[in-house]
Design an enzyme around this catalytic site. Structure first.
Site, PDB file in Angstrom:
ATOM      1  N   ASP A  72       0.748  -1.205  -0.015  1.00 19.81           N
ATOM      2  CA  ASP A  72       0.021   0.330  -0.146  1.00 19.81           C
ATOM      3  C   ASP A  72       0.801   1.386  -0.103  1.00 19.81           C
ATOM      4  O   ASP A  72       0.761   2.140   0.699  1.00 19.81           O
ATOM      5  CB  ASP A  72      -1.056  -0.130   1.169  1.00 19.81           C
ATOM      6  N   GLU A 132     -11.616  -0.367  -3.534  1.00 18.83           N
ATOM      7  CA  GLU A 132     -11.046   0.290  -2.692  1.00 18.83           C
ATOM      8  C   GLU A 132      -9.816   1.127  -3.128  1.00 18.83           C
ATOM      9  O   GLU A 132      -9.527   1.413  -4.319  1.00 18.83           O
ATOM     10  CB  GLU A 132     -10.495  -1.070  -1.572  1.00 18.83           C
TER      11      GLU A 132
END
Length: 449
Positions: free
Chosen positions: A34, A210
């Site tokens: 991420d 997301e």
């Protein structure tokens, strides 16, 4: 204190002392996912999450085991400094303890302060994830963590954005259908929202979405996200003339890379645009990911040319840097495998045959500065010859070493030879393989001194 926390502290202490040199993945001393890249004062910082092994069934989420956050920085896109742990899960003032659920964070600057946003599992169990924030005078902390989460929002993947007029927004969320991804205005204090969150309108609603990320280029707002659809996990984007939309869907930035998940950021640094993302090829486990980056290109109309993930990655190493040839641009008569029985994670070039070669682009040479060439090699056969050439596999010869049997395919030795010729400037190099029939040797890295 748990063994895992002790190990995390020890690892981050060592990593803070030593810089990490890599192409893709960007670091290999720990697993990072991420990655949000930001540029502050001509330094590129990366704010990733951190994957580890060892969670029990009642720890972590969806099989992910994530205890804390590290911060990295670079000025050349080759050498990355690990600044250590910025926030441990058990230091979240409002969070559950020992849950290993520290998912994707982000950091932004407004005025002379840095604001670090992160999702956490709240102790009051009021939501799957709440969003907290820390404030610092430095992009690497230490941060002063707000005692409570931000009221009015709940969800994962917080992504702050500060517009040219100083107004700030936060994008977040994950799920299916309308309203899975949201945006809210942030007050000037950056720790509260103004009004109610709004749904992101104009993007596909099919599939799970997301990993929100917003950036602005040439007056146009680019909102991007990750989506699981019929093509598995892709990074997609839409554009708007307003930071809150509505948005016009544009297409795919990065196609599915058989990754299970992907989470990205996009940033301009020194005149080029880069896509940061993660991949699990280093671990062969989709819950142990590693952050990577590749350059992206914009068409004249502002659309993004879809990007295929590469091993070579970004940056222009100097000839004196460690050059990991397994992050190749092209490869002939050889294969890539994970290193076996080695203290460091990484790959090797193996199954090397005569007349093979590996291409590695963009190495900066200073004329007259290089006089020694070193390669880390292993051989369980008769060996062969390794030559370093520029421009093409038959191009000008820089250096040559003779490799003999080292006592086994995993018995590594560093072999050094003097330079034969000099060169200057940014060059594409070719490591060419010569020798008798059969497999010759394995190759890990090279460097010029």
């Amino acid at each position: 204190m748990t063994f895992k926390k002790v190990l995390s502290i020890v690892c981050c202490t060592l990593a803070t002392i030593y810089s990490v040199t890599a192409q893709n993945p960007l670091v290999t001393h720990l697993y990072t996912a991420d990655p949000t890249a930001r540029v502050f004062d001509d330094i590129l910082y990366i704010y990733p999450s951190h994957d580890i092994e060892g969670c029990t069934e009642d720890q972590g989420s969806n099989g992910f085991c994530m205890p804390d956050y590290h911060i990295f920085s670079t000025t050349d896109l080759i050498n990355y400094r690990d600044h250590g742990v910025a926030l441990d899960q058990n230091d979240v003032p409002w969070g559950q303890k020992n849950m290993y659920g520290m998912w994707a964070p982000d950091c932004i600057k407004k005025g002379d302060k840095y604001y670090y946003y992160y999702p956490g599992m709240p102790e009051d169990k009021s939501a799957f994830r709440r969003v907290g924030v820390g404030i610092s005078d430095s992009p690497t902390g230490p941060f002063t963590w707000e005692k409570d989460y931000i009221k009015g929002i709940q969800g994962i993947d917080p992504n702050p954005f500060v517009d040219d007029d100083g107004k700030a927004y936060i994008y977040y969320g994950g799920g299916k259908g309308t309203g899975a991804l949201k945006v809210a205005r942030l007050k000037d204090n950056m720790t509260e929202i103004e009004g109610k969150p709004e749904d992101i309108i104009g993007i596909p609603e099919e599939g799970y979405r997301e990993a929100s990320f917003m950036f602005k280029r040439n007056g146009l707002y680019y909102f991007s996200w990750g989506r699981v659809n019929q093509n598995n996990y892709e990074i997609e984007y839409a554009t708007s003339k307003s930071p809150m939309g509505p948005f016009d869907f544009q297409g795919v930035i990065m196609p599915n890379i058989d990754n299970g998940t992907n989470h990205h950021s996009i940033v301009e640094y020194k005149g080029k645009w880069y896509l940061f993302y993660h991949y699990w090829s280093l671990s062969n486990h989709n819950r142990l990911r590693s952050m990577r980056a590749d350059e992206i290109i914009f068409n004249k109309n502002g659309s993004i040319v879809p990007k295929v993930a590469t091993l070579r990655g970004i940056g222009t190493p100097k000839a004196g840097d460690l050059i990991q040839l397994d992050r190749y641009n092209d490869l002939v008569n050889a294969k890539i495998s994970l290193l076996k029985d080695q203290p460091t994670k990484g790959w090797q070039i193996d199954y090397i045959k005569e007349y093979g070669w590996v291409q590695f682009d963009r190495v900066l040479f200073e004329k007259g500065k290089q006089n020694k060439f070193t390669a880390r090699v292993a051989s369980g056969s008769q060996g062969g010859t390794l030559e370093i050439r520029i421009d093409n596999p038959q191009g000008p010869l820089l250096a040559r070493i003779k490799i003999e049997n080292t006592g086994g395919w995993n018995n590594w030795k560093e072999i050094t030879a003097p330079f034969i010729n000099q060169t200057k400037g940014v060059k594409n190099i070719y490591a060419t393989f010569k020798g008798p029939k059969g497999y010759l040797y394995n190759l890990d890295w090279i460097k010029f001194e």
